[in-house]
Design a protein around this motif. Structure first.
Motif, short mmCIF file in Angstrom:
data_model
loop_
_atom_site.label_atom_id
_atom_site.label_comp_id
_atom_site.label_asym_id
_atom_site.label_seq_id
_atom_site.Cartn_x
_atom_site.Cartn_y
_atom_site.Cartn_z
N HIS A 166 0.85 -1.19 0.00
CA HIS A 166 0.00 0.00 0.00
C HIS A 166 0.89 1.24 0.00
CE1 HIS A 166 -3.97 1.93 1.03
NE2 HIS A 166 -3.15 2.89 1.40
N THR A 167 0.78 2.03 -1.05
CA THR A 167 1.60 3.23 -1.20
C THR A 167 0.73 4.44 -1.48
OG1 THR A 167 1.87 3.16 -3.60
CG2 THR A 167 3.36 1.79 -2.31
N ASN A 168 1.34 5.61 -1.38
CA ASN A 168 0.72 6.86 -1.84
C ASN A 168 1.55 7.40 -2.99
OD1 ASN A 168 -1.37 6.82 0.04
ND2 ASN A 168 -0.27 8.08 1.52
N VAL A 169 0.97 7.41 -4.17
CA VAL A 169 1.70 7.92 -5.33
C VAL A 169 2.00 9.40 -5.13
CG1 VAL A 169 1.45 8.50 -7.78
CG2 VAL A 169 0.84 6.21 -6.97
N ASP A 170 3.27 9.73 -5.32
CA ASP A 170 3.74 11.12 -5.14
C ASP A 170 3.47 11.64 -3.73
OD1 ASP A 170 4.58 11.21 -7.81
OD2 ASP A 170 2.59 11.88 -8.48
N GLY A 171 3.32 10.73 -2.77
CA GLY A 171 3.05 11.13 -1.40
C GLY A 171 1.65 11.66 -1.17
N ASP A 172 0.77 11.47 -2.12
CA ASP A 172 -0.59 12.02 -2.06
C ASP A 172 -1.56 10.93 -1.60
OD1 ASP A 172 -3.07 13.12 -2.44
OD2 ASP A 172 -2.70 13.81 -4.49
N PRO A 173 -2.16 11.06 -0.40
CA PRO A 173 -3.07 10.03 0.09
C PRO A 173 -4.32 9.85 -0.77
CG PRO A 173 -3.10 11.95 1.54
CD PRO A 173 -1.97 12.13 0.59
N THR A 174 -4.65 10.82 -1.61
CA THR A 174 -5.78 10.63 -2.53
C THR A 174 -5.40 9.74 -3.71
OG1 THR A 174 -5.31 12.57 -3.92
CG2 THR A 174 -6.65 12.91 -1.93
N LYS A 175 -4.10 9.44 -3.81
CA LYS A 175 -3.62 8.55 -4.87
C LYS A 175 -3.09 7.24 -4.27
CE LYS A 175 -2.21 12.33 -7.96
NZ LYS A 175 -1.04 12.94 -8.67
N ALA A 176 -3.76 6.76 -3.21
CA ALA A 176 -3.37 5.48 -2.60
C ALA A 176 -3.42 4.39 -3.65
CB ALA A 176 -4.30 5.16 -1.44
N THR A 177 -2.35 3.61 -3.75
CA THR A 177 -2.22 2.63 -4.82
C THR A 177 -1.52 1.38 -4.29
OG1 THR A 177 -2.04 4.44 -6.44
CG2 THR A 177 -1.31 2.25 -7.15
N ILE A 178 -1.97 0.23 -4.75
CA ILE A 178 -1.34 -1.03 -4.36
C ILE A 178 -0.43 -1.51 -5.48
CG2 ILE A 178 -1.74 -3.47 -3.85
CD1 ILE A 178 -4.28 -2.67 -2.42
N PHE A 179 0.81 -1.82 -5.11
CA PHE A 179 1.78 -2.39 -6.04
C PHE A 179 2.03 -3.85 -5.66
CE2 PHE A 179 2.54 2.05 -6.76
CZ PHE A 179 3.02 2.15 -8.06
N LEU A 180 2.15 -4.70 -6.66
CA LEU A 180 2.51 -6.10 -6.46
C LEU A 180 4.03 -6.20 -6.64
CD1 LEU A 180 -0.35 -7.67 -8.61
CD2 LEU A 180 -0.25 -7.51 -6.11
N ILE A 181 4.72 -6.53 -5.54
CA ILE A 181 6.18 -6.49 -5.56
C ILE A 181 6.76 -7.82 -5.09
CG2 ILE A 181 8.24 -5.38 -4.60
CD1 ILE A 181 6.72 -2.80 -4.41
N ASP A 182 7.58 -8.44 -5.92
CA ASP A 182 8.25 -9.68 -5.55
C ASP A 182 9.27 -9.41 -4.45
OD1 ASP A 182 7.08 -11.56 -7.48
OD2 ASP A 182 8.13 -10.37 -8.99
N LYS A 183 9.36 -10.31 -3.50
CA LYS A 183 10.28 -10.10 -2.37
C LYS A 183 11.73 -10.04 -2.82
CE LYS A 183 9.76 -12.44 1.64
NZ LYS A 183 9.92 -13.54 2.61
N ASP A 184 12.07 -10.75 -3.90
CA ASP A 184 13.47 -10.78 -4.34
C ASP A 184 13.83 -9.61 -5.27
OD1 ASP A 184 12.14 -11.51 -6.64
OD2 ASP A 184 13.12 -13.46 -6.86
N THR A 185 12.93 -8.63 -5.39
CA THR A 185 13.24 -7.44 -6.20
C THR A 185 14.36 -6.64 -5.53
OG1 THR A 185 10.92 -7.30 -6.90
CG2 THR A 185 12.29 -5.36 -7.24
N PRO A 186 15.35 -6.20 -6.29
CA PRO A 186 16.42 -5.37 -5.69
C PRO A 186 15.85 -4.18 -4.94
CG PRO A 186 17.03 -6.02 -7.91
CD PRO A 186 15.60 -6.46 -7.72
N GLY A 187 16.36 -3.96 -3.72
CA GLY A 187 15.88 -2.86 -2.89
C GLY A 187 14.94 -3.29 -1.79
#
Length: 391
Positions: A166-187
């Motif tokens: 669960h993220t906020n695109v550009d830090g904007d809570p009105t743009k709450a967005t879910i990203f599907l992220i593999d655990k082995d992704t760099p970072g």
């Protein structure tokens, strides 16, 4: 209300699975704070053998296709097991059902088959009950997105291999967005794995996401849809918490009644003492009330035509009442067991520790009261004082 033959058989099969697969693992889980690889592998195979994988997803997506009422019947029985062994049967997060065909092939269907495992990553150090305070951000970088943040209490994050972040695109809570992220992704980095009060078959680690680069195809739904998708997940989880806590409370009552009948003091079983008898009576009556509410609301949600807003408001009441009722019941169970109730080898002691979190996660009791209060202010008391009519 009478359960249909199909519902009765499903409920009994879930109880048999609990008694034959989950309960025998309790002592090992408590002693080792989890299962050995051998036990975990055998339990995973048992989930497949009993057809209890992905009970909340459609058969076309690899699940078993049970509606919310059927899921409740199953999870009520799984709730009898300590050690949160009910989490062994995987139940991929319901927002995954909204994914694209490509996302379903990459994430949902393998997760339904048990080949992958998901974990919801929502809570942060400074954002819990208020998801608008989430500091995890996603910023566009040419065709990709760069995600940065840190997530706490990521339940089953140790065994998961991808996150619903669960993220906020550009830090904007009105743009709450879910990203599907593999655990082995760099970072993606494991920060630490805290120790918690309860014994849980899996862990709740803290993960950092440090300039994690993901593609456009890893956005679940649309930009700005994250809060609604997360709320859908909360609704389902709150109903299932209601189911599991009712199941746990039923086991606590059964164990307490058996103990009170067998434990003798002053020349007679303690069940004959009014102080104990009244505790048992209160436990039974409160459990009956909570269970009636749970069954009514889950039936209405699955088969009675409840709309999305109604379901959100009703699920809050279910979680509030069932989790707090179970807490009172298991506290009395420990009291009835006396010194034995304080021993970790006793299921009632483990239930006492494990049920406490149900008044916190997936929205605290106070948040549930806010949801109910909001419903009362906007639409009156009818949802709670009336009776749902057939659609």
């Amino acid at each position: 209300m009478r359960l249909s033959k199909v519902d009765r058989e499903l409920k009994q099969r879930a109880r048999d699975f609990t008694d034959q697969v989950l309960v025998p693992l309790e002592d090992e889980c408590e002693s080792n704070s989890g299962l050995t690889p051998e036990s975990a592998s055998a339990a995973k195979q048992a989930v497949l053998d009993w057809d209890f994988h992905a009970i909340n997803h459609a058969e076309t997506d690899g699940g078993r296709g049970h509606d919310l009422f059927g899921q409740m019947l199953i999870e009520e029985q799984w709730g009898h097991a300590t050690g949160a062994l009910w989490d062994i049967p995987w139940r991929p997060a319901i927002p995954l059902a909204t994914g694209t065909e490509e996302q379903k092939e990459r994430f949902l269907r393998p997760a339904s088959r048990g080949e992958r495992r998901d974990a919801d990553a929502i809570t942060e150090e400074n954002a819990g009950s208020d998801p608008t305070m989430v500091e995890t951000t996603a910023k566009r970088d040419d065709a990709d997105w760069i995600v940065t943040g840190e997530k706490w209490h990521v339940t089953s994050g140790d065994v998961a291999d991808f996150f619903l972040l669960h993220t906020n695109v550009d830090g904007d809570p009105t743009k709450a967005t879910i990203f599907l992220i593999d655990k082995d992704t760099p970072g993606v980095r494991l920060v630490r794995t805290p120790a918690y009060m309860h014994t849980f078959v899996f862990e709740h680690p803290i993960f950092a996401f440090e300039d994690v680069r993901v593609g456009e195809d890893q956005i679940l739904g649309e930009i700005g849809q994250g809060f609604e998708l997360t709320k859908d997940w909360f609704v389902e989880e709150r109903l299932m918490i209601g189911a599991r806590t009712v199941g746990a409370a039923a086991r606590a009552l059964d164990l307490s009644l058996d103990f009170a009948k067998g434990r003798r003091q002053f020349g007679q079983p303690i069940v004959a003492f009014q102080a104990v008898e009244f505790m048992l009576a209160d436990m039974a009556a409160e459990l009956m009330a909570a269970k009636s509410m749970l069954y009514r609301i889950c039936w209405h949600a699955a088969r009675g035509g409840a709309d999305r807003k109604e379901l959100h408001a009703m699920a809050a009441a279910v979680k509030l009442v069932c989790s707090e009722t179970a807490g009172r019941i298991v506290d009395k169970a420990v009291q009835i067991h006396g010194g034995r109730g304080y021993m970790r080898e006793q299921p009632v002691e483990r239930l006492w520790r494990e049920l406490r979190v149900d008044r916190i996660w997936e929205g605290t009791s106070e948040i549930q009261r806010m949801v109910i209060g909001n419903e009362l202010r906007k639409r009156g008391a009818g949802l709670y004082t009336g009776w749902p009519s057939e659609p």
